[in-house]
Design a protein around this motif. Structure first.
Motif, PDB file in Angstrom:
ATOM      1  N   MET A 206       0.836  -1.199   0.000  1.00 14.92           N
ATOM      2  CA  MET A 206       0.000   0.000   0.000  1.00 14.92           C
ATOM      3  C   MET A 206       0.869   1.247   0.000  1.00 14.92           C
ATOM      4  O   MET A 206       1.933   1.275   0.615  1.00 14.92           O
ATOM      5  N   SER A 207       0.401   2.267  -0.682  1.00 12.79           N
ATOM      6  CA  SER A 207       1.104   3.544  -0.726  1.00 12.79           C
ATOM      7  C   SER A 207       0.891   4.311   0.580  1.00 12.79           C
ATOM      8  O   SER A 207      -0.174   4.215   1.209  1.00 12.79           O
ATOM      9  N   ILE A 208       1.899   5.077   0.984  1.00 18.44           N
ATOM     10  CA  ILE A 208       1.740   5.990   2.120  1.00 18.44           C
ATOM     11  C   ILE A 208       1.927   7.436   1.641  1.00 18.44           C
ATOM     12  O   ILE A 208       2.230   8.327   2.435  1.00 18.44           O
ATOM     13  N   ASP A 209       1.724   7.649   0.357  1.00 15.06           N
ATOM     14  CA  ASP A 209       1.922   8.968  -0.235  1.00 15.06           C
ATOM     15  C   ASP A 209       1.042  10.012   0.458  1.00 15.06           C
ATOM     16  O   ASP A 209      -0.162   9.801   0.653  1.00 15.06           O
ATOM     17  N   GLY A 210       1.637  11.127   0.861  1.00 13.64           N
ATOM     18  CA  GLY A 210       0.904  12.208   1.498  1.00 13.64           C
ATOM     19  C   GLY A 210       0.715  12.067   2.989  1.00 13.64           C
ATOM     20  O   GLY A 210       0.190  12.975   3.635  1.00 13.64           O
ATOM     21  N   LEU A 211       1.124  10.931   3.558  1.00 10.70           N
ATOM     22  CA  LEU A 211       0.923  10.683   4.982  1.00 10.70           C
ATOM     23  C   LEU A 211       2.199  10.913   5.782  1.00 10.70           C
ATOM     24  O   LEU A 211       3.311  10.686   5.290  1.00 10.70           O
ATOM     25  N   HIS A 212       2.023  11.338   7.026  1.00 12.48           N
ATOM     26  CA  HIS A 212       3.144  11.371   7.963  1.00 12.48           C
ATOM     27  C   HIS A 212       3.498   9.928   8.287  1.00 12.48           C
ATOM     28  O   HIS A 212       2.667   9.188   8.817  1.00 12.48           O
ATOM     29  N   ALA A 213       4.713   9.516   7.980  1.00 16.69           N
ATOM     30  CA  ALA A 213       5.098   8.111   8.133  1.00 16.69           C
ATOM     31  C   ALA A 213       5.499   7.809   9.577  1.00 16.69           C
ATOM     32  O   ALA A 213       6.295   8.543  10.173  1.00 16.69           O
ATOM     33  N   PRO A 214       4.954   6.751  10.156  1.00 13.71           N
ATOM     34  CA  PRO A 214       5.500   6.273  11.422  1.00 13.71           C
ATOM     35  C   PRO A 214       6.961   5.848  11.236  1.00 13.71           C
ATOM     36  O   PRO A 214       7.468   5.774  10.110  1.00 13.71           O
ATOM     37  N   LYS A 215       7.624   5.553  12.324  1.00 18.36           N
ATOM     38  CA  LYS A 215       9.021   5.136  12.283  1.00 18.36           C
ATOM     39  C   LYS A 215       9.183   3.945  11.346  1.00 18.36           C
ATOM     40  O   LYS A 215       8.426   2.976  11.409  1.00 18.36           O
ATOM     41  N   PHE A 216      10.171   4.019  10.448  1.00 14.73           N
ATOM     42  CA  PHE A 216      10.396   2.923   9.529  1.00 14.73           C
ATOM     43  C   PHE A 216      10.827   1.679  10.295  1.00 14.73           C
ATOM     44  O   PHE A 216      11.663   1.741  11.206  1.00 14.73           O
ATOM     45  N   GLY A 217      10.255   0.553   9.890  1.00 14.16           N
ATOM     46  CA  GLY A 217      10.600  -0.701  10.528  1.00 14.16           C
ATOM     47  C   GLY A 217       9.476  -1.709  10.405  1.00 14.16           C
ATOM     48  O   GLY A 217       8.602  -1.604   9.528  1.00 14.16           O
ATOM     49  N   VAL A 218       9.484  -2.689  11.304  1.00 13.16           N
ATOM     50  CA  VAL A 218       8.536  -3.803  11.278  1.00 13.16           C
ATOM     51  C   VAL A 218       7.588  -3.685  12.468  1.00 13.16           C
ATOM     52  O   VAL A 218       8.011  -3.367  13.588  1.00 13.16           O
ATOM     53  N   TYR A 219       6.314  -3.964  12.215  1.00 15.64           N
ATOM     54  CA  TYR A 219       5.268  -3.810  13.219  1.00 15.64           C
ATOM     55  C   TYR A 219       4.398  -5.053  13.325  1.00 15.64           C
ATOM     56  O   TYR A 219       4.194  -5.769  12.331  1.00 15.64           O
ATOM     57  N   ALA A 220       3.852  -5.280  14.508  1.00  9.18           N
ATOM     58  CA  ALA A 220       2.737  -6.200  14.678  1.00  9.18           C
ATOM     59  C   ALA A 220       1.477  -5.429  14.319  1.00  9.18           C
ATOM     60  O   ALA A 220       1.278  -4.303  14.797  1.00  9.18           O
ATOM     61  N   VAL A 221       0.621  -6.010  13.470  1.00  7.08           N
ATOM     62  CA  VAL A 221      -0.533  -5.269  12.957  1.00  7.08           C
ATOM     63  C   VAL A 221      -1.791  -6.132  12.947  1.00  7.08           C
ATOM     64  O   VAL A 221      -1.725  -7.367  12.872  1.00  7.08           O
ATOM     65  N   PHE A 222      -2.914  -5.461  13.040  1.00  3.72           N
ATOM     66  CA  PHE A 222      -4.190  -6.044  12.673  1.00  3.72           C
ATOM     67  C   PHE A 222      -4.539  -5.519  11.294  1.00  3.72           C
ATOM     68  O   PHE A 222      -4.328  -4.332  11.001  1.00  3.72           O
ATOM     69  N   VAL A 223      -5.067  -6.387  10.443  1.00  4.27           N
ATOM     70  CA  VAL A 223      -5.428  -5.995   9.080  1.00  4.27           C
ATOM     71  C   VAL A 223      -6.906  -6.277   8.860  1.00  4.27           C
ATOM     72  O   VAL A 223      -7.354  -7.418   8.984  1.00  4.27           O
ATOM     73  N   ASP A 224      -7.664  -5.231   8.554  1.00  4.24           N
ATOM     74  CA  ASP A 224      -9.066  -5.388   8.186  1.00  4.24           C
ATOM     75  C   ASP A 224      -9.178  -5.283   6.678  1.00  4.24           C
ATOM     76  O   ASP A 224      -8.768  -4.271   6.084  1.00  4.24           O
ATOM     77  N   VAL A 225      -9.710  -6.313   6.042  1.00  5.94           N
ATOM     78  CA  VAL A 225      -9.991  -6.289   4.609  1.00  5.94           C
ATOM     79  C   VAL A 225     -11.395  -5.714   4.453  1.00  5.94           C
ATOM     80  O   VAL A 225     -12.375  -6.315   4.905  1.00  5.94           O
ATOM     81  N   LEU A 226     -11.496  -4.547   3.842  1.00  3.64           N
ATOM     82  CA  LEU A 226     -12.750  -3.802   3.815  1.00  3.64           C
ATOM     83  C   LEU A 226     -13.620  -4.113   2.612  1.00  3.64           C
ATOM     84  O   LEU A 226     -14.827  -3.852   2.640  1.00  3.64           O
ATOM     85  N   THR A 227     -13.030  -4.629   1.536  1.00  3.17           N
ATOM     86  CA  THR A 227     -13.791  -4.901   0.318  1.00  3.17           C
ATOM     87  C   THR A 227     -13.441  -6.293  -0.217  1.00  3.17           C
ATOM     88  O   THR A 227     -12.443  -6.899   0.175  1.00  3.17           O
ATOM     89  N   GLY A 228     -14.265  -6.780  -1.140  1.00  2.48           N
ATOM     90  CA  GLY A 228     -13.971  -8.050  -1.805  1.00  2.48           C
ATOM     91  C   GLY A 228     -14.475  -9.265  -1.043  1.00  2.48           C
ATOM     92  O   GLY A 228     -15.134  -9.162  -0.002  1.00  2.48           O
ATOM     93  N   SER A 229     -14.118 -10.422  -1.540  1.00  2.00           N
ATOM     94  CA  SER A 229     -14.637 -11.684  -1.002  1.00  2.00           C
ATOM     95  C   SER A 229     -13.932 -12.137   0.268  1.00  2.00           C
ATOM     96  O   SER A 229     -14.372 -13.093   0.906  1.00  2.00           O
TER      97      SER A 229
END
Length: 308
Positions: A206-229
């Protein structure tokens, strides 16, 4: 939630709202406190501006947004906003005096019954109008005005600038305390170079164009898929940065979703940053990179299992 993109095109049926006015970048707890006051005075509305005035006056400045437009709209709808007045910030709007803003936009255009602003609110040409001026205009023109105090958390005032500082430092729990929710990046999944798939870790890019970027590196994340099957909530590990091992130079977000099979190209995701795991590293050996990726995923699974 109904969205209106110009003050001259608002139907009469949307008039009468009680609206909080501001940029609402991040929709943090301070913003929510202002919005909750507006909620008490009628159908809930939000008056915000697109592009952000800062983009208009300094178009080449460093990216600063905490949220993109899509993410902000999703958050506002989630907290119960009924009418979103997303006004175009351009030369026409920027040139209006405070009194013209009150009369032509608040009264004649949007037909607001009540407005709520923060104590530091400024408006009109040259930001010469203050919250107290708005109170006076409301008395003269027939709309109510409430000035909301700044909200303080245990670690200080909840503000967009303080949240940006926390994100820059990788302090995601601190950012969450001020936001009232995990920091998220939302958007469409793009085609990448597919190196992750070759390494055994296919990622959604995913692009982060135009956003203030958090610290570069690796994160634990939750991912919500908002569209599609494949809509739903998943756990994962994400890399944010420029992929130094492969010599990339355009920052992006790559999310590896645990135990997931499927095609997400073109679908919209919401990635929640739960905890910073480590900074970006350049690996000279792909086997070392793969070993580290396995370790990152194991650590992320342990962290996320405690957040469910």
């Amino acid at each position: 939630m109904q969205t209106h993109t110009h003050w001259t095109k608002v139907p009469k049926s949307a008039h009468g709202a009680s609206a909080a006015i501001g940029n609402f970048d991040g929709v943090h707890l301070g913003h929510c406190a202002v919005i909750d006051i507006a909620r008490q005075h009628g159908p809930l509305g939000i008056v915000t501006f697109e592009p952000h005035p800062r983009d208009y006056f300094a178009p080449h400045s460093k990216p600063f947004r905490i949220m993109n437009v899509e993410s902000k709209k999703n958050r506002l709808e989630k907290i119960g906003v009924e009418q979103l007045f997303q006004l175009p910030f351009d030369g026409q709007l920027a040139s209006k005096t405070p009194e013209e803003f009150a009369r032509e936009i608040i009264v004649e255009g949007l037909g607001l019954s009540h407005v709520v602003v923060g104590a530091d609110f400024c408006f009109g040409k040259g930001r010469t109008g203050t919250a107290q001026d708005l109170v006076r205009f409301g008395e003269d023109m027939g709309f109510g005005v409430t000035i909301a105090p700044l909200l303080k958390t245990e670690t200080g005032i909840s503000s967009s600038s303080a949240i940006r500082e926390a994100l820059t430092d990788g302090r995601m729990s601190h950012a969450k305390e001020m936001l009232g929710h995990w920091h998220r990046i939302e958007g469409a999944v793009n085609h990448g170079d597919k190196r992750g798939r070759d390494l055994g870790f296919p990622t959604a890019n995913m692009s982060i164009d135009g956003l203030h970027a958090p610290k570069f590196g690796v994160y634990a994340v939750f991912v919500d898929v908002l569209t599609g099957s494949h809509q739903g909530s998943y756990q994962g590990a994400a890399s944010l940065g420029v992929k130094p091992t492969f010599g990339a130079n355009v920052p992006c977000l790559e999310s590896y979703i645990f135990d997931f099979e499927g095609d997400l190209y073109g679908e919209h995701l919401s990635v929640a940053f739960v905890e910073f795991l480590r900074g970006e590293e350049k690996f000279n050996d792909l086997d070392d990179l793969i070993t580290q990726m396995h370790a990152d995923c194991d650590k992320a699974r342990r962290i996320l299992s405690n957040e469910i």
